[in-house]
Design an enzyme around this catalytic site. Structure first.
Site, PDB file in Angstrom:
ATOM      1  N   HIS A  43       0.888  -1.301  -0.043  1.00  0.00           N
ATOM      2  CA  HIS A  43       0.085   0.151  -0.013  1.00  0.00           C
ATOM      3  C   HIS A  43       0.819   1.316   0.000  1.00  0.00           C
ATOM      4  O   HIS A  43       0.498   2.327  -0.382  1.00  0.00           O
ATOM      5  CB  HIS A  43      -1.005  -0.107   1.450  1.00  0.00           C
ATOM      6  CG  HIS A  43      -1.883  -0.789   0.992  1.00  0.00           C
ATOM      7  ND1 HIS A  43      -3.243  -0.438   1.039  1.00  0.00           N
ATOM      8  CD2 HIS A  43      -2.085  -2.137   0.714  1.00  0.00           C
ATOM      9  CE1 HIS A  43      -4.360  -1.405   0.859  1.00  0.00           C
ATOM     10  NE2 HIS A  43      -3.622  -2.406   0.553  1.00  0.00           N
ATOM     11  N   ASP A  46      -4.826   6.308   3.431  1.00  0.00           N
ATOM     12  CA  ASP A  46      -5.123   4.977   2.685  1.00  0.00           C
ATOM     13  C   ASP A  46      -6.574   4.279   3.302  1.00  0.00           C
ATOM     14  O   ASP A  46      -6.993   4.895   4.467  1.00  0.00           O
ATOM     15  CB  ASP A  46      -3.965   3.802   3.471  1.00  0.00           C
ATOM     16  CG  ASP A  46      -4.080   2.454   2.899  1.00  0.00           C
ATOM     17  OD1 ASP A  46      -3.320   2.261   1.676  1.00  0.00           O
ATOM     18  OD2 ASP A  46      -5.011   1.628   3.266  1.00  0.00           O
TER      19      ASP A  46
END
Ligand code: UDP
Length: 489
Positions: free
Chosen positions: A19, A122
């Site tokens: 990520h 995120d």
């Protein structure tokens, strides 16, 4: 000349390699388009991308990293363990979450003190939507996955059609999607199969997405247009595909080499030099991302399949500590393929972008991790798909059934990223898939052709007038107008 007031953004990645890498590329993309960018992360995680930020900064872009200390001592973790990675022992995972919770107020304070006009965080920071609301600024959510994967998960949540079949291996169709996609229960992530803690987290993420200004994906319209539209429709949210981000911000070889845990030059030079000696399109790139470790027995099957295929290959291998009946097998294998000059093993981190852009590469064997899918599309390469965990089985549907640029290895069972699982794919199964992809055949040639067309589309998407280019320009413009109107007396 008076400098125009800049839009100030904060990017907050999650604590995992897969990520961090695309969100940092995305942050760099905003900086490339004139936004003042601060990336907040912890000390050890910053080492993964600081080189790229320094490079951008030396090019005059307004970008920096703000490092916070991970509270290792408070949660009882050794210094340096602060991300969910292949090297993080399973029992440490809850402690990383605890560390993240301890850091949350500090992140919130930074959003305020650094005077961000908007934040891009995120998906695994669902709390940040309320933090942004308190400050009266937009929160944009970053998805680490494809539009197809998110649409497919939504379909399972909505219709639960996996409950209509009699066994875990019987196929069911995912309802209300642009294509007829079939899967088995065994291929679904556990949290979709039956509710667990992660199901709750995913629910919170969805709620936070609905309250956000919108979401951004490392994808581009032409890659999965039907799912791009479908996702926005079923979620009722706004979303922008800004990919392929790796292509966009890593234009120079220097950028590509700096990405991730790049090794010293000579080692990288070694594999690239080896690659350059090979005929065009002849080399298979075999990699399973940044999070996976196979059991020893599976590594043995892969080794035999690669050797038996007769093709040249680069294999990114991660040995596990489990040992095996014959601990020397891989070393002997490496010696043998070096001598025959057929194969090159990379132990640990590979300069993936540099390898994939080489015309010597003819295809991949990969886990259908989303970043790798986007990067191989960008390079115009077909792949053998070997889904393992996360949303890989959904991505496989896109690659194999929708785009028709992949051959499935035949993986049947989803597992957690930090588990070995029960399934072993045999050398024969791997060999069959490799042959379809790499041998001179109609099927392989057609896949290559389609992959090349997608690569052209990817390159167009990031050029002026392209879909992703339009998206970032419009998004920044809108955020500017919003900030201006807020600051009016
Ligand atoms: N990567 C790399 N070298 C490696 C392993 C991974 O450069 O040895 C990069 C790869 O280019 C991609 C990311 O790390 O950008 C991996 O993301 P992906 O979604 O493919 O897989 P994950 O790591 O999430 O399983």
């Amino acid at each position: 000349m008076e400098k125009q007031a800049e839009l100030k953004a904060i990017f907050l990645p999650f604590l995992s390699t897969s990520h961090i890498i695309p969100l940092v590329d995305m942050a760099r993309l905003f900086a490339l388009h004139g936004v003042d960018v601060t990336i907040i992360t912890t000390t050890h995680n910053a080492t993964m991308f600081q080189k790229s930020i320094d490079l951008d900064s030396s090019r005059g872009r307004s970008i920096r990293t703000h490092v916070v200390e991970f509270p290792a001592d408070k949660v009882g973790l050794p210094v340096g363990i602060e991300s969910f990675s292949v090297n993080t022992p399973r029992e440490m995972n809850p402690k990383i979450y605890m560390g993240l919770a301890i850091l949350q107020p500090e992140f919130e304070r930074l959003f305020h003190d650094l005077q961000a006009d908007f934040i891009v965080t995120d998906m695994f920071h669902p709390w940040s939507v309320d933090a942004a609301a308190k400050l009266g600024i937009p929160r944009i959510m970053f998805h680490g996955a494809s539009y197809l994967a998110r649409s497919a998960a939504h379909s399972v949540e909505q219709y639960a059609s996996h409950l209509n079949v009699d066994s875990d291996t019987e196929k069911f169709t995912l309802p209300d999607l642009p294509d007829k996609l079939e899967m088995t229960r065994l291929q679904l992530p556990d949290w979709l199969r039956s509710p667990n803690q992660y199901t709750m987290l995913m629910k919170m993420i969805k709620e936070s997405e609905k309250k956000s200004f919108g979401s951004v994906f490392n994808s581009f319209y032409e890659l999965e247009s039907a799912y791009y539209e479908h996702y926005k429709r079923v979620m009722g949210t706004r979303s922008w595909g800004l990919g392929p981000v790796s292509l966009w911000v890593n234009q120079d070889a220097e950028d590509k080499a700096a990405r991730g845990y790049a090794k010293e030059e000579d080692e990288e030079g070694g594999c690239l030099k080896w690659l350059s000696s090979k005929p065009e399109g002849s080399v298979l790139y075999v990699s399973f991302g940044s999070m996976n470790k196979f059991p020893y027995s599976q590594l043995v099957e892969i080794a035999h399949a690669l050797e038996g295929s007769g093709h040249n290959f680069i294999w990114v291998v991660r040995k596990n500590d489990e040992g095996g009946e014959d601990g020397c097998f891989l070393e002997e294998f490496e010696k043998r393929v070096r001598e025959s000059n057929k194969g090159y093993l990379i132990w640990g981190w590979a300069p993936q972008l540099l390898i994939l852009e080489s015309p010597k590469i003819g295809g991949l064997v990969a886990h259908a991790g989303w970043n790798t899918v986007v990067e191989s599309v960008n390079a115009g390469l077909p792949m053998v798909t070997w889904p393992l965990f996360a949303e890989h089985f959904f991505n496989e549907k896109l690659v194999v059934d929708v785009l028709r640029i992949g051959v499935p290895v035949g993986a049947k069972e989803w597992r957690n990223w930090n588990e070995f699982g029960n399934e072993a794919i045999t050398r024969e199964e791997i060999g069959r898939a490799i042959a379809l992809l790499m041998d001179d055949g109609k099927e392989g040639a057609e896949m290559r052709e389609r992959a090349r067309a997608l690569s052209d589309a990817a390159k167009k998407a990031v050029q002026v007038g392209g879909s992703s280019h339009n998206n970032i320009v419009e998004l920044i413009q809108e955020l500017k107008s919003l900030t201006l109107s807020k600051n009016l007396p």
